[in-house]
Design a protein around this motif. Structure first.
Motif, PDB file in Angstrom:
ATOM      1  N   ALA A 100      -5.417   8.495  -1.612  1.00 57.06           N
ATOM      2  CA  ALA A 100      -5.318   7.218  -2.318  1.00 57.06           C
ATOM      3  C   ALA A 100      -3.876   6.719  -2.358  1.00 57.06           C
ATOM      4  O   ALA A 100      -3.602   5.530  -2.122  1.00 57.06           O
ATOM      5  CB  ALA A 100      -5.868   7.365  -3.730  1.00 57.06           C
ATOM      6  N   LEU A 101      -2.926   7.625  -2.637  1.00 53.99           N
ATOM      7  CA  LEU A 101      -1.525   7.237  -2.721  1.00 53.99           C
ATOM      8  C   LEU A 101      -1.000   6.734  -1.382  1.00 53.99           C
ATOM      9  O   LEU A 101      -0.331   5.691  -1.320  1.00 53.99           O
ATOM     10  CB  LEU A 101      -0.684   8.424  -3.206  1.00 53.99           C
ATOM     11  CG  LEU A 101       0.828   8.194  -3.274  1.00 53.99           C
ATOM     12  CD1 LEU A 101       1.149   7.068  -4.244  1.00 53.99           C
ATOM     13  CD2 LEU A 101       1.550   9.483  -3.661  1.00 53.99           C
ATOM     14  N   LEU A 132       0.453   3.040  -0.345  1.00 52.85           N
ATOM     15  CA  LEU A 132       1.766   2.864   0.265  1.00 52.85           C
ATOM     16  C   LEU A 132       1.665   2.159   1.613  1.00 52.85           C
ATOM     17  O   LEU A 132       2.527   1.348   1.974  1.00 52.85           O
ATOM     18  CB  LEU A 132       2.456   4.224   0.426  1.00 52.85           C
ATOM     19  CG  LEU A 132       2.839   4.938  -0.882  1.00 52.85           C
ATOM     20  CD1 LEU A 132       3.430   6.310  -0.573  1.00 52.85           C
ATOM     21  CD2 LEU A 132       3.817   4.102  -1.687  1.00 52.85           C
ATOM     22  N   TYR A 133       0.604   2.451   2.361  1.00 53.98           N
ATOM     23  CA  TYR A 133       0.409   1.760   3.648  1.00 53.98           C
ATOM     24  C   TYR A 133       0.078   0.287   3.414  1.00 53.98           C
ATOM     25  O   TYR A 133       0.595  -0.592   4.113  1.00 53.98           O
ATOM     26  CB  TYR A 133      -0.710   2.438   4.435  1.00 53.98           C
ATOM     27  CG  TYR A 133      -1.123   1.663   5.664  1.00 53.98           C
ATOM     28  CD1 TYR A 133      -0.292   1.608   6.784  1.00 53.98           C
ATOM     29  CD2 TYR A 133      -2.337   0.979   5.710  1.00 53.98           C
ATOM     30  CE1 TYR A 133      -0.655   0.893   7.914  1.00 53.98           C
ATOM     31  CE2 TYR A 133      -2.712   0.260   6.838  1.00 53.98           C
ATOM     32  CZ  TYR A 133      -1.868   0.224   7.932  1.00 53.98           C
ATOM     33  OH  TYR A 133      -2.233  -0.497   9.041  1.00 53.98           O
ATOM     34  N   ALA A 134      -0.778   0.017   2.415  1.00 52.34           N
ATOM     35  CA  ALA A 134      -1.124  -1.379   2.109  1.00 52.34           C
ATOM     36  C   ALA A 134       0.091  -2.170   1.662  1.00 52.34           C
ATOM     37  O   ALA A 134       0.179  -3.388   1.892  1.00 52.34           O
ATOM     38  CB  ALA A 134      -2.206  -1.414   1.033  1.00 52.34           C
ATOM     39  N   ALA A 135       1.058  -1.498   1.046  1.00 53.04           N
ATOM     40  CA  ALA A 135       2.274  -2.169   0.593  1.00 53.04           C
ATOM     41  C   ALA A 135       3.351  -2.187   1.669  1.00 53.04           C
ATOM     42  O   ALA A 135       4.500  -2.573   1.388  1.00 53.04           O
ATOM     43  CB  ALA A 135       2.795  -1.479  -0.663  1.00 53.04           C
ATOM     44  N   ASP A 136       2.996  -1.773   2.920  1.00 50.27           N
ATOM     45  CA  ASP A 136       3.927  -1.756   4.049  1.00 50.27           C
ATOM     46  C   ASP A 136       5.120  -0.820   3.832  1.00 50.27           C
ATOM     47  O   ASP A 136       6.199  -1.025   4.398  1.00 50.27           O
ATOM     48  CB  ASP A 136       4.434  -3.165   4.373  1.00 50.27           C
ATOM     49  CG  ASP A 136       3.363  -4.041   4.993  1.00 50.27           C
ATOM     50  OD1 ASP A 136       2.488  -3.477   5.658  1.00 50.27           O
ATOM     51  OD2 ASP A 136       3.399  -5.272   4.791  1.00 50.27           O
ATOM     52  N   ILE A 137       4.911   0.211   3.025  1.00 47.62           N
ATOM     53  CA  ILE A 137       5.971   1.199   2.814  1.00 47.62           C
ATOM     54  C   ILE A 137       5.864   2.317   3.844  1.00 47.62           C
ATOM     55  O   ILE A 137       6.876   2.858   4.297  1.00 47.62           O
ATOM     56  CB  ILE A 137       5.891   1.766   1.381  1.00 47.62           C
ATOM     57  CG1 ILE A 137       6.126   0.636   0.369  1.00 47.62           C
ATOM     58  CG2 ILE A 137       6.903   2.883   1.179  1.00 47.62           C
ATOM     59  CD1 ILE A 137       5.981   1.074  -1.072  1.00 47.62           C
ATOM     60  N   LEU A 179      -1.065   7.723   8.458  1.00 45.53           N
ATOM     61  CA  LEU A 179      -2.441   7.856   7.982  1.00 45.53           C
ATOM     62  C   LEU A 179      -3.171   9.062   8.566  1.00 45.53           C
ATOM     63  O   LEU A 179      -3.768   9.839   7.817  1.00 45.53           O
ATOM     64  CB  LEU A 179      -3.207   6.562   8.255  1.00 45.53           C
ATOM     65  CG  LEU A 179      -2.695   5.325   7.504  1.00 45.53           C
ATOM     66  CD1 LEU A 179      -3.576   4.114   7.809  1.00 45.53           C
ATOM     67  CD2 LEU A 179      -2.650   5.575   6.008  1.00 45.53           C
ATOM     68  N   PRO A 180      -3.186   9.255   9.914  1.00 48.75           N
ATOM     69  CA  PRO A 180      -3.927  10.421  10.425  1.00 48.75           C
ATOM     70  C   PRO A 180      -3.329  11.751   9.976  1.00 48.75           C
ATOM     71  O   PRO A 180      -4.067  12.697   9.676  1.00 48.75           O
ATOM     72  CB  PRO A 180      -3.842  10.255  11.952  1.00 48.75           C
ATOM     73  CG  PRO A 180      -2.686   9.342  12.182  1.00 48.75           C
ATOM     74  CD  PRO A 180      -2.646   8.432  11.004  1.00 48.75           C
TER      75      PRO A 180
END
Length: 364
Positions: free
Chosen positions: A188-189, A193-198, A204-205
């Motif tokens: 989830a974290l 962070l990926y959705a926020a472009d961090i 991810l993989p």
């Protein structure tokens, strides 16, 4: 190393290739090196990283050995490494110290690498390697300290709960469930962070693989805790199948008929004996079941029997923990249960599994 066997999993090759290619190109661009030199820097980082992971595991291994716990080996793999010990810690205090020894070593290495990074001149090969080692060891120390099995912090949590409840199995189960929550929280974290472009897509993989590993390890811990809670129920005198002794050369159909007459409601193990009455083999139920019924009157039991020399032995008064240790050390389908020199029963692994995990579907 230090008398501890060291094993390298084949997944180390994948890790080495990824780091040499990705980090080698990054280091080459940052330090303005040729591609070949960049890849050599990447290879050096692989060696230093594996050395750091090995030092982490040696912290566990040497601490365990200090408290009299044997170490079967250290295995290095794609996501780090693990130390295999021959028994559990005898007390919560020892469990806590062995658990925290690895992160402590990583923290010391990380601190030394941070100091080296600050002392070395910027944009040099040595500075770049020191920086990467500092980041790697600090992350390993912090991540492994998270309180969920199978991480070191989870083992520490287990030790604390064990000290409070006086129940190691309950403590293991609690730390296992925390580990599962931790695995879901990690996913989830990283997703946030990926959705926020961090974080980039490449994270991810790798995160998914880490989370899956934690989830699986936590599940195994929960399962072993539940098995451990049922070990006092193991009584070989009742769990082992009674034996029916038949002379060598007896037709399989005749042996099965006698077994049915002896205890029709309970499986019987067929023991093959020689002319002096000494056991020489035990009929394998799977092999016997594979013989077509029309052939069983003409096939001797010897053809579907395993030699007794190939089967591990357990005294009939062996307790549950020792039975499980024997099964883990000598995996198999059948075990001789003895009283002195006499074979008084045959333990089938399916019967033991059914007792220890009654809700798990087993093949009998």
């Amino acid at each position: 190393m230090f008398g501890v066997p060291l094993y390298l999993n084949a997944s180390i090759l994948l890790l080495a290739v990824l780091i040499i290619v990705l980090y080698g190109e990054l280091a080459g661009q940052r330090l303005q090196l040729s591609p070949a030199a960049g890849y050599l820097v990447g290879a050096g980082f692989v060696g230093a990283l594996l050395g750091s992971v090995l030092a982490h595991e040696l912290g566990h291994a040497l601490t365990a050995r200090h408290f009299g716990i044997g170490v079967r080996g250290i295995t290095l793999e794609l996501l780090g490494g693990y130390t295999e010990m021959d028994r559990d810690a005898p007390s919560p205090r020892v469990d806590l110290l062995v658990s925290l020894a690895g992160p402590a070593v990583s923290a010391v290495l990380g601190g030394a690498a941070v100091a080296a990074t600050l002392a070395l001149p910027d944009r040099t090969v040595a500075h770049q390697l020191a920086f990467q080692l500092a980041v790697s060891n600090v992350i390993v120390a912090l991540f492994n300290s998270l309180p969920g099995l199978p991480l070191d912090g989870g083992r520490a949590l287990r030790a604390v709960v064990w000290a409070i409840t006086r129940d190691r199995h309950r403590a293991t189960e609690v730390a296992g469930w925390v580990g599962r929550v931790l695995a879901l929280g990690t996913v989830a974290l990283v997703g946030l962070l990926y959705a926020a472009d961090i974080l980039s897509l490449l994270a991810l993989p790798l995160t998914g693989l880490v989370a899956l590993t934690i989830w699986h390890g936590a599940g195994q811990s929960i399962r072993l805790a539940r098995i451990g809670r049922r070990l006092p129920l193991v009584d070989l005198a009742h769990l082992a199948r009674p034996v029916l002794a038949v002379p060598t050369g007896t037709p399989l159909a005749e042996a099965q008929r006698r077994a049915e007459e002896l205890t029709p409601r309970r499986p019987v193990a067929v023991l093959v004996t020689d002319g002096s009455g000494r056991p020489v083999g035990v009929v394998d139920p799977a092999a016997a079941a594979a013989v077509p019924p029309h052939r069983r009157p003409w096939l001797a039991v010897d053809a579907v029997a395993r030699g007794v020399a190939d089967l591990p032995r357990m005294p009939v008064d062996t307790d549950g923990e020792r039975v499980l240790e024997t099964v883990q050390a000598h995996p198999g389908a059948q075990y001789l249960v003895t009283a002195g020199e006499d074979v008084v029963g045959i333990l089938h692994i399916a019967d033991l599994a059914q007792l220890l995990e009654p809700h798990r579907k087993m093949n009998t």
